[in-house]
Design an enzyme around this catalytic site. Structure first.
Site, PDB file in Angstrom:
ATOM      1  N   CYS A 213      -8.734  17.937  27.141  1.00  0.00           N
ATOM      2  CA  CYS A 213      -7.384  18.498  27.250  1.00  0.00           C
ATOM      3  C   CYS A 213      -6.832  18.814  25.859  1.00  0.00           C
ATOM      4  O   CYS A 213      -7.295  19.743  25.206  1.00  0.00           O
ATOM      5  CB  CYS A 213      -6.471  17.564  28.047  1.00  0.00           C
TER       6      CYS A 213
ATOM      7  N   HIS B 252      -9.290  16.032  33.147  1.00  0.00           N
ATOM      8  CA  HIS B 252      -9.138  14.577  33.055  1.00  0.00           C
ATOM      9  C   HIS B 252      -9.946  13.925  34.175  1.00  0.00           C
ATOM     10  O   HIS B 252      -9.987  14.420  35.302  1.00  0.00           O
ATOM     11  CB  HIS B 252      -7.669  14.177  33.201  1.00  0.00           C
TER      12      HIS B 252
END
Length: 879
Positions: A713, A816
């Site tokens: 991310c 994630h």
């Protein structure tokens, strides 16, 4: 028949051979919320003053009362409860005849009996709901005329005890003015509990009596006062004993009036509003518990309600309630003019009122309307803490799993969460990671109602605010404070109420510490929320940090009385050692706090569940300082605004991995794999990375092929060539001066932070191994490839989910949870083994199973907590 009084709990406790704390007292009409927050503090402060006599003339107290009631201190008399004034009135006005509507407070007439004075009573009519009607006014007038105005003293309750009826003030005023030589004693002891009160203004022939004993909930101290003309005041003062009000009561009175003047009478206003809600709810339920042929309920404007059982005696009802339910109610048949069957009940908190209804419901016959409208917020449980990271989130998850295993429909709830570790629901809503886990523990699908407000800090004084699953703004803490006081709590209550309609039980989690006195005013996540939900609360303390007994005592010492009443148990968490050694400490807590310890939860080192707080990331479980051997060395870059660090959890328990946190270049060394985790503020974290010299160190290791790097991310964005923030999503600086040319330059990607946030759950396939991966995306950044690299993972419609450099040294993804899948994680680690010239393991050595660990957690809590007592607290004793 002579009246007796309520509130005899010590006598009842002796008769029942129990503690007075076991008795639920509905016989005394006291503020159900207890005394104000400041009371205990000021009593402690005033203790040193007990070496002195109080002021004999009570100058300061009288002056403050006079200011509140636009009077003069010469018009004020203070007393040790109103009974003291009632006791002396027959001696002051011995030439007068008392005229008293009945039923009414017995102390109006009892002192006159000792003077052998005839008392004239005027019966109020049951068919008129005991109102003072025009007929009653006429009867009073006839008696005044017969006795003579100069010989009359009239007692009137406003509101009247035990009927709860207020007088019509315009009628009262006109009546008093019509008889200027008669003395009128207007008892306003309970006026503070009347929401739409109308007070009688000052008249020369009136003695207005007020009590602080009730509103301040201090019957053990007692304080009252009279307001009247100075001549009458002097007559009363002259017969009262010297120093009749003790120092503590006088000083509390001063503090109370100071607070009311300073805050526009906010305390008494709030009490009357809240009591009105409780009373109306109790009246509705009482009217529903038995048909009108069996029970008559009289409407009330005060903090008590008069009832009449039409086919049962008062003594029978009173006796059964106290013996079978330990509930004390007032036998009202002893009031003059009331017959057998009458009882009076005080208005208490919602949960206590429900217990009263349950006790009274035992008298319902087979053909009765036993449809009691149970408070819609009755069955809730909340875990609150002595501090942050004491284990509330995991314990909440464990209790949810227990209730789920026991067949209850149950949901988690946390009004406000502050965390950089978030979770995306299947609806694309963002909530705290802990509530995602708790929903799984409860066997339900997570949604934004379970965490209506999520704060994601992006600076030392500000956060991104997520409301009902969607980002609404970046707010400085001062702006957020305004937001909380302007509708945020309404959104929270709406979310909670929706869950309560859908589930049998809601298990709530508080935030941080309950003793943050500076944050209480706008609290919407701890005990204010518990109060709204009428929740049973347990206070959790972490003994592993030391000082747990002080944590409990100190936390409870900061609470207001109404808050203390919510705390039904203590939980000692993370204990290592021999539990029997805690006995003296547990006895101390229970003796001094009057709250039971529900259990001691051991340090559950073998239960592997994702943590929520980044404090845990800094804790011991992410530090492995043992010898490396043949294991893979993974270095995680510590970022100030790290988010979703649970991406690393699956590596912790792999035996061929050493996982460590790196704060500076010296700690970095030459790891096999560098992980740059997610970040809530990519730009500031990247600049921080550069300040520590880690940017160049990482680039040297990767380009020399001594280390691989994986960015997740925000970490993925840092691997690129450029990050820009044209809308100031994360940076307060202009895009012209900040956010251009930022990036390690290891992957050919450029990122723009857009206004809209990507929130989704997704699944994909790793192209080389054909293994499945799954996870979720939470990011403002939109990245585009501007050079040569490899798509390593894509989803079912071929959308790229992960990228790598041509040589496989550099990897990045927005996903994630990318390493949660056991097969893919093992494959990825084995590729590192092969790069190191080692033999790959080729089989899963650790199954990252949240379900298995939730069940293990539930089993551990069943062994260490008194689950039966917890059920009793929530639902009452079912035996």
């Amino acid at each position: 028949m002579m009246d007796v009084h309520g509130g005899e709990i010590y006598k009842l406790a002796r008769e029942l051979n129990c503690s007075s704390k076991d008795i639920l007292d509905f016989s005394a009409n006291i503020n159900p919320f207890g005394f104000p927050d400041w009371t205990r503090i000021h009593i402690n402060r005033f203790i040193s003053e007990l070496v002195h006599y109080p002021e004999r003339d009570y100058f300061e107290l009288k002056n403050k009362i006079a200011k509140c009631y636009f009077s003069h201190q010469s018009n004020i008399v203070v007393a040790n409860g109103l009974s003291e004034i009632f006791a002396f009135l027959p001696y002051i006005f011995s030439e007068r005849t008392p005229i008293v509507p009945v039923p009414s407070f017995s102390e109006y007439v009892r002192p006159w009996f000792s003077t052998k004075t005839k008392v004239i009573t005027v019966p109020l009519r049951e068919e008129d709901d005991f109102e003072v009607t025009s007929m009653i006014w006429s009867q009073l007038e006839n008696h005044i005329v017969n006795v003579g105005e100069k010989n009359s003293i009239v007692y009137l309750g406003h509101p009247n005890n035990p009927t709860g009826k207020c007088l019509h003030v315009d009628q009262l005023r006109a009546f008093i003015l019509k008889h200027p030589q008669a003395i009128f004693v207007i008892d306003e002891a309970f006026i503070d509990f009347v929401e739409k009160k109308k007070n009688l203004d000052f008249l020369e022939n009136v003695i207005i009596l007020r009590s602080l004993t009730k509103i301040l909930a201090i019957p053990g101290l007692r304080l009252a006062f009279a307001i009247c003309n100075s001549s009458l005041a002097k007559k009363i003062q002259d017969v009262l004993p010297s120093w009749n009000v003790n120092t503590l009561a006088a000083m509390l009175g001063c503090e109370y009036f100071d607070n009311e003047l300073r805050n526009d009478f906010s305390f008494s206003k709030e009490v009357s509003e809240q009591v009105s809600i409780l009373r109306d709810d109790l009246l509705a339920n009482l009217n529903n518990i038995l048909p009108p042929q069996q029970l008559r309920v009289f409407a009330s404007e005060a903090n008590f309600i008069l009832l009449k059982f039409l086919n049962r005696s008062s003594k029978e009802v009173v006796s059964k309630l106290i013996k079978e339910h330990k509930i004390a109610v007032r036998d009202a048949s002893t009031f003059p003019a009331l017959s057998d069957g009458f009882i009076r009940v005080a208005v208490r908190g919602a949960k206590e009122n429900s217990q009263l209804l349950k006790g009274l419901g035992a008298y319902a016959s087979a053909n009765s309307r036993v449809n009691v409208r149970v408070n819609a917020r009755a069955n809730s449980l909340m875990l609150v803490g002595t501090g942050s990271s004491v284990g509330k989130s995991i314990l909440t998850a464990g209790l949810l799993r227990i209730f789920y295993q026991d067949g209850l429909s149950v949901a988690p709830f946390k009004a406000q969460n502050m965390s950089l570790n978030s979770y995306v629901t299947i609806r694309g809503e963002e909530i705290g990671r802990a509530q995602g886990l708790q929903a799984q523990a409860a066997g339900v699908v997570a949604d934004s109602r379970m965490n209506p407000i999520l704060l994601k800090p992006n600076s030392d004084s500000g956060s991104q605010v997520i409301l009902n699953g969607k980002p609404i703004a970046n707010m400085h803490y001062t702006r957020y404070a305004q937001f909380k006081s302007n509708g945020a709590f309404d959104e929270v209550k709406k979310a909670y109420d929706s869950l309560r309609e859908e589930y049998q039980l809601v298990v709530m989690e508080g935030a941080g510490s309950i003793s943050e006195v500076n944050l209480k005013q706008n609290d919407l996540v701890n005990l204010n929320m518990a109060k709204y939900a009428n929740a049973t609360c347990y206070l959790v303390g972490d003994i592993d940090r030391g000082g747990v007994f002080g944590q409990f005592v100190g936390s409870i010492a900061t609470l207001a009385e109404w808050e203390k009443k919510l705390i039904k148990g203590l939980i000692i968490n993370r204990f290592r050692g021999i539990e029997s050694l805690l006995k003296d400490g547990i006895d101390y807590l229970e003796d001094n706090l009057g709250v039971p310890v529900l259990g001691v939860v051991p340090y559950l080192k073998d239960i592997k569940l994702p943590d929520e707080d980044s404090m845990e990331f800094q804790g011991e479980k992410f530090h492995d300082d043992s010898l490396l051997g043949d294991r893979i060395d993974i270095a995680v870059i510590d970022l100030p605004k790290i988010s979703n660090f649970t991406d690393l959890d699956p590596f912790i328990y792999e035996k061929d991995v050493r996982l460590r946190i790196v704060k500076n270049v010296m700690e970095l060394g030459e790891p096999d794999l560098i992980i740059i985790p997610g970040s809530k503020n990519v730009i500031s974290d990247y600049l921080n990375l550069c300040e520590r010299g880690l940017d160049s160190a990482i680039c040297r290791l990767v380009r020399s092929k001594r280390s691989m790097v994986f960015g997740i991310c925000g970490g993925f964005q840092m691997l690129g060539l450029k990050i820009t923030d044209p809308y100031k999503i994360e940076s307060m600086e202009s895009a012209d001066t900040l956010g251009l040319g930022l990036g390690l330059g290891l992957l050919p990607i450029e990122t723009v932070l857009e206004k809209n946030k990507t929130l989704l759950q997704t699944k994909g396939i790793h192209q080389e191994s054909k293994l499945s991966v799954s996870g979720y995306e939470i990011h403002h950044g939109v990245s585009r490839v501007v050079g040569e690299c490899v798509v390593t993972i894509d989803n079912m419609d071929a959308t790229p989910l992960a990228f790598a450099s041509i040589d496989g040294q550099i990897h990045g993804s927005y996903l994630h949870g990318i390493f949660d899948e056991d097969q893919f994680r093992r494959y990825f680690l084995d590729q590192i083994h092969i790069r190191k010239g080692q033999v790959p393991i080729e089989k899963v050595t650790y199954a990252y199973s949240v379900e298995k660990n939730l069940d293990a957690l539930a089993l551990a809590l069943r062994k260490s907590l008194d689950i039966k007592k917890i059920y009793e607290h929530i639902y009452g004793d079912q035996s």
